[in-house]
Write a protein that holds these residues in place. Structure first.
Motif, PDB file in Angstrom:
ATOM      1  N   GLU A  78       0.693  -1.277  -0.216  1.00  0.00           N
ATOM      2  CA  GLU A  78      -0.112   0.043   0.036  1.00  0.00           C
ATOM      3  C   GLU A  78       0.890   1.216  -0.082  1.00  0.00           C
ATOM      4  O   GLU A  78       0.707   2.280  -0.682  1.00  0.00           O
ATOM      5  CB  GLU A  78      -0.769   0.017   1.256  1.00  0.00           C
ATOM      6  N   ARG A  79       2.295   1.113   0.702  1.00  0.00           N
ATOM      7  CA  ARG A  79       2.911   2.344   0.775  1.00  0.00           C
ATOM      8  C   ARG A  79       3.476   2.569  -0.460  1.00  0.00           C
ATOM      9  O   ARG A  79       3.613   3.859  -1.073  1.00  0.00           O
ATOM     10  CB  ARG A  79       4.031   2.068   2.017  1.00  0.00           C
ATOM     11  N   MET A  80       3.851   1.525  -1.067  1.00  0.00           N
ATOM     12  CA  MET A  80       4.538   1.692  -2.460  1.00  0.00           C
ATOM     13  C   MET A  80       3.441   2.309  -3.621  1.00  0.00           C
ATOM     14  O   MET A  80       4.035   3.067  -4.345  1.00  0.00           O
ATOM     15  CB  MET A  80       5.046   0.407  -2.958  1.00  0.00           C
ATOM     16  N   ILE A  81       2.255   1.842  -3.415  1.00  0.00           N
ATOM     17  CA  ILE A  81       1.160   2.238  -4.536  1.00  0.00           C
ATOM     18  C   ILE A  81       1.059   3.836  -4.043  1.00  0.00           C
ATOM     19  O   ILE A  81       0.965   4.672  -5.038  1.00  0.00           O
ATOM     20  CB  ILE A  81      -0.115   1.621  -4.191  1.00  0.00           C
ATOM     21  N   LYS A  82       1.016   4.202  -2.742  1.00  0.00           N
ATOM     22  CA  LYS A  82       0.794   5.692  -2.564  1.00  0.00           C
ATOM     23  C   LYS A  82       1.949   6.445  -3.035  1.00  0.00           C
ATOM     24  O   LYS A  82       1.966   7.464  -3.408  1.00  0.00           O
ATOM     25  CB  LYS A  82       0.862   5.699  -0.920  1.00  0.00           C
ATOM     26  N   GLN A  83       3.175   6.027  -2.866  1.00  0.00           N
ATOM     27  CA  GLN A  83       4.363   6.711  -3.403  1.00  0.00           C
ATOM     28  C   GLN A  83       4.364   6.721  -4.934  1.00  0.00           C
ATOM     29  O   GLN A  83       4.620   7.749  -5.513  1.00  0.00           O
ATOM     30  CB  GLN A  83       5.623   5.830  -3.160  1.00  0.00           C
ATOM     31  N   GLY A  84       3.723   5.709  -5.588  1.00  0.00           N
ATOM     32  CA  GLY A  84       3.699   5.843  -6.787  1.00  0.00           C
ATOM     33  C   GLY A  84       2.829   6.720  -7.318  1.00  0.00           C
ATOM     34  O   GLY A  84       3.029   7.451  -8.419  1.00  0.00           O
ATOM     35  N   LYS A  85       1.570   6.886  -6.785  1.00  0.00           N
ATOM     36  CA  LYS A  85       0.649   7.881  -6.974  1.00  0.00           C
ATOM     37  C   LYS A  85       1.076   9.278  -6.787  1.00  0.00           C
ATOM     38  O   LYS A  85       0.779  10.288  -7.521  1.00  0.00           O
ATOM     39  CB  LYS A  85      -0.727   7.548  -6.273  1.00  0.00           C
ATOM     40  N   ASP A  86       1.898   9.400  -5.675  1.00  0.00           N
ATOM     41  CA  ASP A  86       2.361  10.656  -5.549  1.00  0.00           C
ATOM     42  C   ASP A  86       3.348  11.111  -6.665  1.00  0.00           C
ATOM     43  O   ASP A  86       3.578  12.222  -7.325  1.00  0.00           O
ATOM     44  CB  ASP A  86       3.273  10.780  -4.376  1.00  0.00           C
ATOM     45  N   SER A  87       4.296  10.041  -7.127  1.00  0.00           N
ATOM     46  CA  SER A  87       5.078  10.336  -8.402  1.00  0.00           C
ATOM     47  C   SER A  87       4.323  10.653  -9.638  1.00  0.00           C
ATOM     48  O   SER A  87       4.745  11.435 -10.194  1.00  0.00           O
ATOM     49  CB  SER A  87       5.966   9.145  -8.433  1.00  0.00           C
ATOM     50  N   LEU A  88       3.379   9.668  -9.703  1.00  0.00           N
ATOM     51  CA  LEU A  88       2.306  10.240 -10.991  1.00  0.00           C
ATOM     52  C   LEU A  88       1.983  11.793 -11.002  1.00  0.00           C
ATOM     53  O   LEU A  88       2.127  12.325 -12.057  1.00  0.00           O
ATOM     54  CB  LEU A  88       1.059   9.307 -10.766  1.00  0.00           C
TER      55      LEU A  88
ATOM     56  N   LEU B 277       7.313   8.690 -18.032  1.00  0.00           N
ATOM     57  CA  LEU B 277       7.243   8.417 -16.640  1.00  0.00           C
ATOM     58  C   LEU B 277       6.010   8.037 -16.171  1.00  0.00           C
ATOM     59  O   LEU B 277       5.689   7.050 -15.368  1.00  0.00           O
ATOM     60  CB  LEU B 277       8.038   9.254 -15.903  1.00  0.00           C
ATOM     61  N   VAL B 278       5.115   8.694 -16.705  1.00  0.00           N
ATOM     62  CA  VAL B 278       3.546   8.471 -16.214  1.00  0.00           C
ATOM     63  C   VAL B 278       3.106   7.252 -16.675  1.00  0.00           C
ATOM     64  O   VAL B 278       2.598   6.433 -15.828  1.00  0.00           O
ATOM     65  CB  VAL B 278       2.458   9.501 -16.825  1.00  0.00           C
ATOM     66  N   ALA B 279       3.428   6.774 -17.858  1.00  0.00           N
ATOM     67  CA  ALA B 279       2.892   5.466 -18.251  1.00  0.00           C
ATOM     68  C   ALA B 279       3.683   4.463 -17.508  1.00  0.00           C
ATOM     69  O   ALA B 279       3.155   3.430 -17.051  1.00  0.00           O
ATOM     70  CB  ALA B 279       3.287   5.260 -19.740  1.00  0.00           C
ATOM     71  N   LYS B 280       4.875   4.498 -17.267  1.00  0.00           N
ATOM     72  CA  LYS B 280       5.712   3.436 -16.354  1.00  0.00           C
ATOM     73  C   LYS B 280       5.114   3.123 -15.044  1.00  0.00           C
ATOM     74  O   LYS B 280       4.843   2.163 -14.610  1.00  0.00           O
ATOM     75  CB  LYS B 280       7.113   3.814 -16.510  1.00  0.00           C
ATOM     76  N   GLU B 281       5.087   4.574 -14.393  1.00  0.00           N
ATOM     77  CA  GLU B 281       4.446   4.727 -13.060  1.00  0.00           C
ATOM     78  C   GLU B 281       3.031   3.861 -12.973  1.00  0.00           C
ATOM     79  O   GLU B 281       2.698   3.070 -12.129  1.00  0.00           O
ATOM     80  CB  GLU B 281       4.263   5.939 -12.630  1.00  0.00           C
ATOM     81  N   GLU B 282       2.132   4.275 -14.081  1.00  0.00           N
ATOM     82  CA  GLU B 282       0.783   3.545 -13.805  1.00  0.00           C
ATOM     83  C   GLU B 282       0.784   2.087 -14.037  1.00  0.00           C
ATOM     84  O   GLU B 282       0.073   1.343 -13.610  1.00  0.00           O
ATOM     85  CB  GLU B 282      -0.224   4.287 -15.076  1.00  0.00           C
ATOM     86  N   ALA B 283       1.849   1.604 -14.913  1.00  0.00           N
ATOM     87  CA  ALA B 283       1.947   0.115 -15.231  1.00  0.00           C
ATOM     88  C   ALA B 283       2.276  -0.326 -13.861  1.00  0.00           C
ATOM     89  O   ALA B 283       1.927  -1.654 -13.404  1.00  0.00           O
ATOM     90  CB  ALA B 283       3.001  -0.139 -16.309  1.00  0.00           C
ATOM     91  N   GLU B 284       3.260   0.141 -13.068  1.00  0.00           N
ATOM     92  CA  GLU B 284       3.921  -0.512 -11.821  1.00  0.00           C
ATOM     93  C   GLU B 284       2.685  -0.426 -10.891  1.00  0.00           C
ATOM     94  O   GLU B 284       2.750  -1.340 -10.056  1.00  0.00           O
ATOM     95  CB  GLU B 284       4.978   0.450 -11.198  1.00  0.00           C
ATOM     96  N   ILE B 285       1.904   0.603 -10.779  1.00  0.00           N
ATOM     97  CA  ILE B 285       0.851   0.496  -9.566  1.00  0.00           C
ATOM     98  C   ILE B 285      -0.139  -0.620 -10.206  1.00  0.00           C
ATOM     99  O   ILE B 285      -0.561  -1.126  -9.078  1.00  0.00           O
ATOM    100  CB  ILE B 285       0.084   1.874  -9.845  1.00  0.00           C
ATOM    101  N   LYS B 286      -0.545  -0.809 -11.185  1.00  0.00           N
ATOM    102  CA  LYS B 286      -1.414  -1.689 -11.819  1.00  0.00           C
ATOM    103  C   LYS B 286      -0.963  -3.144 -11.403  1.00  0.00           C
ATOM    104  O   LYS B 286      -1.703  -3.835 -10.640  1.00  0.00           O
ATOM    105  CB  LYS B 286      -1.566  -1.955 -13.345  1.00  0.00           C
ATOM    106  N   VAL B 287       0.360  -3.444 -11.433  1.00  0.00           N
ATOM    107  CA  VAL B 287       0.949  -4.629 -10.915  1.00  0.00           C
ATOM    108  C   VAL B 287       0.727  -4.695  -9.334  1.00  0.00           C
ATOM    109  O   VAL B 287       0.466  -5.817  -9.007  1.00  0.00           O
ATOM    110  CB  VAL B 287       2.603  -4.698 -11.581  1.00  0.00           C
ATOM    111  N   LEU B 288       1.317  -3.788  -8.725  1.00  0.00           N
ATOM    112  CA  LEU B 288       1.000  -3.966  -7.267  1.00  0.00           C
ATOM    113  C   LEU B 288      -0.281  -3.756  -6.662  1.00  0.00           C
ATOM    114  O   LEU B 288      -0.442  -4.775  -5.721  1.00  0.00           O
ATOM    115  CB  LEU B 288       1.669  -2.520  -6.702  1.00  0.00           C
ATOM    116  N   GLN B 289      -1.328  -3.387  -7.438  1.00  0.00           N
ATOM    117  CA  GLN B 289      -2.571  -3.464  -7.042  1.00  0.00           C
ATOM    118  C   GLN B 289      -3.263  -4.872  -7.060  1.00  0.00           C
ATOM    119  O   GLN B 289      -4.003  -5.252  -6.301  1.00  0.00           O
ATOM    120  CB  GLN B 289      -3.601  -2.587  -7.756  1.00  0.00           C
ATOM    121  N   THR B 290      -2.609  -5.671  -7.691  1.00  0.00           N
ATOM    122  CA  THR B 290      -2.967  -7.285  -7.859  1.00  0.00           C
ATOM    123  C   THR B 290      -2.760  -7.784  -6.553  1.00  0.00           C
ATOM    124  O   THR B 290      -3.181  -8.963  -6.317  1.00  0.00           O
ATOM    125  CB  THR B 290      -2.443  -7.942  -9.328  1.00  0.00           C
TER     126      THR B 290
END
Length: 168
Positions: free
Chosen positions: A73-83, A94-107
């Motif tokens: 959850e913390r990593m997703i929050k950091q990713g959203k801040d980065s977005l 970088l937006v596309a890369k970060e969105e893809a990372e968040i999608k993987v983590l959300q699973t």
């Protein structure tokens, strides 16, 4: 020597439908990503496992499922801040890369509550906290955090609870 029966402690049954811990699932998915050559997914999973291991080192004990979930959850929050930062900076790559990372983590998180479930859940938490006005928001948020188990986005829930409570 005689073959050991399936399901004995030394020979776990691979077909058993036991639910895997999030950490084991991360490790297994990382190995699968290595074999399939999915570099983007592999990178995210390595980063998640590194975060889990770092937290274990910091606390000097192995993390339980809730601890692993908190790290993700913390990593997703950091990713959203980065977005937000990347969008403000005009960095679409970088937006596309970060969105893809968040999608993987959300699973690796539990399914979020639907709108109707969320309203029912929040009303129950407000009652459980005995909240009457916005002044009791902290009590309600404490109850929500304890009961939610990662199924709600705490940053959006606060505003929603505020509208459900009467101003005073």
């Amino acid at each position: 020597p005689e073959p050991r029966p399936q399901g004995s402690p030394t020979s776990p049954d691979p077909s058993s439908s036991a639910v895997m811990s999030p950490k084991d699932r991360l490790t297994e998915d990382m190995q699968a990503a290595m074999k399939s050559g999915d570099k983007a997914r592999l990178s995210v999973l390595r980063m998640a496992l590194a975060g889990v291991k770092q937290r274990e080192v910091d606390t000097r004990r192995p993390l339980d499922d809730a601890g692993v979930q908190t790290v993700i959850e913390r990593m997703i929050k950091q990713g959203k801040d980065s977005l937000t930062q990347f969008r403000d900076g005009g960095r679409a790559d970088l937006v596309a890369k970060e969105e893809a990372e968040i999608k993987v983590l959300q699973t690796y998180l539990p399914q979020p509550l639907s709108e109707a479930e969320l309203d029912t859940f929040l009303a129950g938490c407000i009652d459980a906290a005995g909240a009457r006005s916005v002044k009791d928001l902290g009590k309600v948020m404490g109850v929500i955090k304890a009961k939610a188990g990662g199924r709600v986005d705490m940053s959006t829930v606060s505003a929603r609870v505020r509208t459900m409570l009467t101003p005073e």
